[in-house]
Design an enzyme around this catalytic site. Structure first.
Site, PDB file in Angstrom:
ATOM      1  CD  GLU A 170      -2.906  -1.337   2.268  1.00 42.49           C
ATOM      2  OE1 GLU A 170      -2.837  -0.515   3.204  1.00 42.49           O
ATOM      3  OE2 GLU A 170      -3.777  -2.222   2.201  1.00 42.49           O
ATOM      4  CG  ASN A 211      -0.335  -6.983  -1.599  1.00 38.19           C
ATOM      5  OD1 ASN A 211      -0.817  -7.606  -2.549  1.00 38.19           O
ATOM      6  ND2 ASN A 211      -0.896  -6.981  -0.395  1.00 38.19           N
ATOM      7  CG  HIS A 247      -9.682  -6.325   0.382  1.00 40.44           C
ATOM      8  ND1 HIS A 247      -9.917  -7.490   1.094  1.00 40.44           N
ATOM      9  CD2 HIS A 247      -8.382  -6.008   0.592  1.00 40.44           C
ATOM     10  CE1 HIS A 247      -8.804  -7.848   1.722  1.00 40.44           C
ATOM     11  NE2 HIS A 247      -7.857  -6.974   1.430  1.00 40.44           N
ATOM     12  CD  GLU A 277      -4.405  -8.168   1.344  1.00 42.78           C
ATOM     13  OE1 GLU A 277      -5.321  -7.544   1.885  1.00 42.78           O
ATOM     14  OE2 GLU A 277      -3.193  -7.870   1.447  1.00 42.78           O
ATOM     15  CG  ASP A 279     -12.476  -9.627   1.104  1.00 41.92           C
ATOM     16  OD1 ASP A 279     -12.415  -8.649   0.317  1.00 41.92           O
ATOM     17  OD2 ASP A 279     -12.044  -9.574   2.269  1.00 41.92           O
TER      18      ASP A 279
END
Ligand code: XIL
Length: 358
Positions: A170, A211, A247, A277, A279
């Site tokens: 990030e 990432n 996400h 990651e 979802d």
């Protein structure tokens, strides 16, 4: 037709705690055994994924590994694991002169016992960073030195056990330029080079990733990440891949064409692209319609991954809806994973099984 296989639980955390590691700090209390129904027969997604050449990972809530049902499903359904929290700076390097290896070592042993890959998350991140870093590091040289020694020590400790590192997490700002973290404020982007070079020096075999979130589709934030990656590659900084966190929100899904084109521009730089990651959350009740729409969204994402060159790794950010960060982060929103709160497969699980089994 899908073949139904019995799930196996080849590993038990209490056993590892007894035989495994030294200097165990007080481990967090596991959740009490629940009177939930036994999981419905699952299909071992990891086996289906393996046949398609896909690495299928899951973020693990460390304390839940003491729960045999949870640990068994992590082992039987996934071919890779990531620590959801316990390998972040605040846990792994809580004081300037102390590293805490216990949690990561236990996870490494779990992965080894279950023939799983182990993703390291994460070496340098502005969040879940202990206060001592901000309190004691005040100059550019001190920060570069800290990033170097921190990254090298951890990559060295997990050499041969962690196959991929999220080296920096990030670092791109949501609206312009780079995130104004303590790392960036003191060093500009030099901390990024430093972290990659130190990790590579310590473990030349590990694959090293950058990432980030909200960079799955083409757009200004992804453009900034792309520019940075192109620059790192052109200067021969040892970077091997890009992690797209993914996400995602069911009501704001990225266009799949944009998702694919975005992956392709990173792979054209010679980088791997992993979904790190995944979802897919939604607000409101889990009606059959919403669950069916979510299943389709999962199917779409996996279809793109399976049919695009240079991308062969997807990690779900949690095993089940009862152990997902989403409701804590956004109250009223959730239901984002493949299993429900009772570890029962949702339509999304069957959609992923179907697309992997084709
Ligand atoms: C999240 C965890 O899931 C939560 O349990 C924790 O409270 C906060 O961090 N991007 C990342 C992950 O890279 O490390 C974050 O994990 C989710 C967003």
């Amino acid at each position: 037709m899908l073949t139904f296989l019995k799930t196996a639980a080849p590993f038990s955390l209490p056993l590892l705690l007894l035989v495994g590691c030294t200097s165990a700090p007080p481990a967090p209390e596991p959740e009490p055994a629940q009177a939930d129904p036994a999981p419905a027969p699952l299909v071992q997604l990891r086996t289906l994924a393996q046949k398609r050449g896909l690495e299928l990972g899951v973020a693990v809530d460390f304390k839940m590994l003491a729960n045999a049902k949870y640990a068994g499903l992590v082992a039987s359904e996934f071919s890779a694991i990531t620590a959801e929290n316990v390998m972040k700076w605040e846990t792994l390097h809580p004081q300037a002169d102390r590293f805490e290896w216990f949690f990561g070592d236990t996870l490494a042993d779990f992965a080894g016992a279950n023939q799983q890959k182990f993703r390291g998350h994460t070496l340098v991140w502005h969040s879940q960073l202990p206060q001592w870093v901000k309190d004691t590091v005040k100059t550019r040289d001190a920060m570069l030195d800290l990033v170097r020694t921190h990254s090298a020590a951890i990559a060295d400790h997990y050499k041969g056990r962690v196959h991929k590192w999220d080296v920096v997490n990030e670092v791109i700002d949501d609206t312009e330029g780079f995130r104004k973290s303590e790392f960036y404020t003191l060093t500009g982007t030099d901390f990024i080079d430093e972290a990659f070079r130190a990790a590579h020096g310590a473990d030349p075999d590990a694959l090293l990733y950058i990432n980030d979130y909200s960079v799955e589709h083409l757009g200004p934030k992804s453009d900034r990440l792309y520019q940075l990656c192109a620059d790192l590659v052109s200067r021969k900084v040892p970077i091997h891949g890009v992690g797209l966190q993914a996400h995602l929100d069911l009501d704001q899904m990225p266009g799949m064409d944009s998702f694919r084109k975005n992956i392709e521009r990173f792979t054209a730089l010679g980088l791997q692209v992993d979904i790190t990651e995944l979802d897919i959350r939604f607000s409101g009740p889990a009606t059959p319609e919403r669950l069916a729409a979510q299943a389709q969204a999962y199917r779409d994402v996996f279809e793109v991954i399976l049919t695009t060159e240079g991308t062969d790794s997807v990690t779900l950010w949690g095993l089940d809806d009862g152990h997902s960060w989403i409701p804590k982060w956004r109250p009223g929103v959730g239901n984002a994973l493949l299993l429900d709160r009772k570890y029962q497969p949702k339509p999304a699980y069957w959609a992923v099984a179907e697309v992997l089994g084709r």
